[in-house]
Write a protein that holds these residues in place. Structure first.
Motif, PDB file in Angstrom:
ATOM      1  N   GLY A  44      -4.401   2.929  -1.400  1.00  0.00           N
ATOM      2  CA  GLY A  44      -5.736   2.367  -1.575  1.00  0.00           C
ATOM      3  C   GLY A  44      -5.907   1.625  -2.892  1.00  0.00           C
ATOM      4  N   SER A  67     -12.117   0.920   0.734  1.00  0.00           N
ATOM      5  CA  SER A  67     -10.922   1.456   0.098  1.00  0.00           C
ATOM      6  C   SER A  67     -11.289   2.120  -1.216  1.00  0.00           C
ATOM      7  CB  SER A  67      -9.895   0.341  -0.153  1.00  0.00           C
ATOM      8  OG  SER A  67      -8.667   0.874  -0.609  1.00  0.00           O
ATOM      9  N   SER A  95       0.798  -1.235   0.000  1.00  0.00           N
ATOM     10  CA  SER A  95       0.000   0.000   0.000  1.00  0.00           C
ATOM     11  C   SER A  95       0.822   1.272   0.000  1.00  0.00           C
ATOM     12  CB  SER A  95      -0.931   0.013   1.224  1.00  0.00           C
ATOM     13  OG  SER A  95      -0.206   0.334   2.397  1.00  0.00           O
ATOM     14  N   THR A 129      -6.944   2.252   3.125  1.00  0.00           N
ATOM     15  CA  THR A 129      -7.786   1.059   3.213  1.00  0.00           C
ATOM     16  C   THR A 129      -8.126   0.765   4.666  1.00  0.00           C
ATOM     17  OG1 THR A 129      -6.752   0.093   1.258  1.00  0.00           O
ATOM     18  CG2 THR A 129      -7.919  -1.423   2.722  1.00  0.00           C
TER      19      THR A 129
END
Length: 381
Positions: free
Chosen positions: A333, A366, A307, A372
């Motif tokens: 995300g 997300s 991420s 997220t």
């Protein structure tokens, strides 16, 4: 007239529901035995799952204290009445088990038993266990059995549901073994991708330092400092991997302490800040705690490896009679719908399966550029 506690259909329903509530094999066996003893008002109950060597892979009793059980000694073998139920595959209802010609005696510490009701647990044509009760709590004229034909029929119903519960528990354990194998394979790849790369960089940097020692000592010193930094990072990566490989100490430490320890290690091993907080969480059944731990590990893996997050926050709290695990990151995300269409699930399928398997639910929030949040909720706690 048969003697039975005034529980009726409600007690039968409660027993069947209790059997279906557990996934761990040992928990299933204990629930079956306790339900049978209570429902038929017997002093003792036991359930044996045979192995392939003339003994029992599992043998669970109810009505016998821990001290008595230890004094009795090793698990029984498949002999006497137990063998008859397993090999002849028929119910046994006896006024006095000690007078049956197949009776072979008990260890000195074994409790005294008289009237007896036992039957096999079947999965199709296979016998997967033997369930029996002893010493019905009711008046018994001399030479008669306290257990009735009605008791035998009721125990047969329990045995049918016990077969389903045992089969489900076996499938769950097999699935868990496969999941563990998959996780170890994933971690092997992580070791190669993360630690091996750092060790390769460390080797090249050390070689550069060696070449500079004579002609440029100042630069060599800088390279050696870089060697020390790379070595420290490699150690932290290894420590994080070992924490994931090592069986979690849920039984000894509980979910909160196990999560806190693992997150502290991850916080040291990665540049992202990883934090953990919990509030008023009670102990949960073993299957639920393991599912929550594995979901947190998968979610943390995704957040830290994919991420680009600078901060990952993990919380474990109670909400409206449930326990809620929440993992939030401030990474780049993703679009969950697009990920599903592309077949790249980032572990979401396995996380949902784990949540469903323990009666919980998993939600994922997300979007590109917004980070997220993964939340798993299970009843209880």
């Amino acid at each position: 007239m048969s003697h039975r506690p005034p529980s009726g259909l409600a007690a039968v329903s409660a027993a069947l529901l209790a059997m279906s509530r557990h996934l761990e094999m040992r928990d299933v066996l204990k629930t079956i035995v306790a339900s049978a003893r209570e429902l038929l008002d017997a002093e003792y109950a036991a359930l044996g799952v045979p192995d392939d060597h003339g003994g029992f892979a599992q043998f669970v009793v109810d009505g016998v204290s821990d001290e008595q059980w230890k004094a009795i000694g090793p698990l029984p073998r498949q002999h006497g009445i137990l063998a008859a139920m397993l090999h002849e595959a028929k119910p046994e209802r006896l006024a006095d088990v000690r007078k049956d010609p197949r009776f072979e005696g008990w260890p000195a510490a074994h409790p005294d038993m008289s009237d007896f009701l036992g039957l096999p647990i079947r999965d199709g044509d296979d016998i997967i266990g033997a369930l029996f009760l002893a010493n019905k709590r009711c008046p018994k004229p001399e030479g008669t059995c306290g257990f009735t034909a009605e008791d035998e029929e009721l125990l047969g119903i329990l045995a049918q549901h016990a077969a389903i519960a045992l089969t489900n528990a076996r499938l769950y354990e097999r699935s868990r073994e496969l999941t563990i194998a998959e996780e170890r394979s994933r971690l092997a790849h992580e070791l190669h991708d993360a630690v091996s790369q750092k060790l390769f960089s460390l080797r090249l940097t050390a070689q550069a330092a060696a070449a500079l020692v004579d002609r440029d000592p100042a630069r060599a010193k800088g390279e050696l400092q870089q060697v020390a930094a790379l070595a420290a990072e490699a150690v932290d990566e290894l420590r994080a991997a070992v924490v994931e490989l090592r069986p979690a100490g849920l039984d000894e430490d509980g979910l909160v302490a196990t999560l806190r320890t693992q997150i502290q290690v991850l916080d040291r091993a990665h540049t992202a800040r990883v934090t953990f907080a919990s509030a008023a969480v009670r102990a949960l059944p073993a299957a639920q705690e393991e599912a929550l731990l594995r979901v947190s590990q998968e979610a943390l893996h995704n957040a830290l490896r994919h991420s680009g997050a600078g901060h990952v926050d993990v919380t474990l709290t109670r909400r409206d009679g449930s326990t809620v695990l929440r993992i939030s990151d401030d990474g780049h995300g993703f679009d969950p719908a697009a990920t599903r269409r592309a077949g790249r699930h980032l572990g979401l399928v396995s996380m949902r399966d784990r949540a469903d398997g323990v009666g919980g639910k998993l939600t994922v929030e997300s979007a590109p550029g917004t980070g997220t949040t993964i939340e798993m909720e299970v009843p209880g706690g």
